[in-house]
Design a protein around this motif. Structure first.
Motif, PDB file in Angstrom:
ATOM      1  N   UNK A  75       0.819  -1.209   0.000  1.00 14.68           N
ATOM      2  CA  UNK A  75       0.000   0.000   0.000  1.00 14.68           C
ATOM      3  C   UNK A  75       0.846   1.249   0.000  1.00 14.68           C
ATOM      4  N   UNK A  76       0.228   2.389  -0.283  1.00 11.84           N
ATOM      5  CA  UNK A  76       0.986   3.645  -0.302  1.00 11.84           C
ATOM      6  C   UNK A  76       1.436   4.044   1.095  1.00 11.84           C
ATOM      7  N   UNK A  77       2.520   4.771   1.154  1.00 11.64           N
ATOM      8  CA  UNK A  77       3.052   5.213   2.439  1.00 11.64           C
ATOM      9  C   UNK A  77       2.415   6.542   2.839  1.00 11.64           C
ATOM     10  N   UNK A  78       2.549   6.881   4.073  1.00  8.82           N
ATOM     11  CA  UNK A  78       1.993   8.120   4.628  1.00  8.82           C
ATOM     12  C   UNK A  78       2.595   9.329   3.916  1.00  8.82           C
ATOM     13  N   UNK A  79       1.751  10.245   3.487  1.00 15.59           N
ATOM     14  CA  UNK A  79       2.210  11.457   2.832  1.00 15.59           C
ATOM     15  C   UNK A  79       2.476  11.326   1.348  1.00 15.59           C
ATOM     16  N   UNK A  80       2.165  10.173   0.743  1.00 13.24           N
ATOM     17  CA  UNK A  80       2.408   9.978  -0.680  1.00 13.24           C
ATOM     18  C   UNK A  80       1.489  10.878  -1.503  1.00 13.24           C
ATOM     19  N   UNK A  81       2.038  11.579  -2.480  1.00  6.06           N
ATOM     20  CA  UNK A  81       1.275  12.475  -3.349  1.00  6.06           C
ATOM     21  C   UNK A  81       1.097  11.823  -4.711  1.00  6.06           C
ATOM     22  N   UNK A  82      -0.142  11.666  -5.149  1.00  6.16           N
ATOM     23  CA  UNK A  82      -0.467  11.075  -6.441  1.00  6.16           C
ATOM     24  C   UNK A  82      -0.727  12.209  -7.428  1.00  6.16           C
ATOM     25  N   UNK A  83       0.251  12.479  -8.296  1.00  5.55           N
ATOM     26  CA  UNK A  83       0.141  13.600  -9.236  1.00  5.55           C
ATOM     27  C   UNK A  83      -1.001  13.416 -10.230  1.00  5.55           C
ATOM     28  N   UNK A  84      -1.186  12.207 -10.725  1.00  2.61           N
ATOM     29  CA  UNK A  84      -2.202  11.968 -11.747  1.00  2.61           C
ATOM     30  C   UNK A  84      -3.613  12.241 -11.229  1.00  2.61           C
TER      31      UNK A  84
END
Length: 56
Positions: free
Chosen positions: A26-35
């Motif tokens: 899973x994604x980590x804390x604070x991950x930013x998904x640009x799309x």
């Protein structure tokens, strides 16, 4: 019949490899998904707002 044992062992090992590679992290804390213009915080996705410090 003797040729069937190596095939069965190979199929079993291949199945284990496929099963292990299917695990998704899973994604980590604070991950930013640009799309999608969102960030991951406290186990959920949040949409970015204007002047949001998490979105860069």
């Amino acid at each position: 019949m003797t040729n069937l044992k190596p095939v069965a062992k190979g199929s079993f090992l291949l199945g284990l490899i496929v099963f292990a590679s299917a695990c998704v992290v899973g994604p980590r804390e604070g991950y930013y998904d640009r799309d999608q213009h969102r960030y991951y915080h406290e186990n959920t996705w949040h949409q970015c707002a204007e002047q949001d410090e998490h979105c860069r």
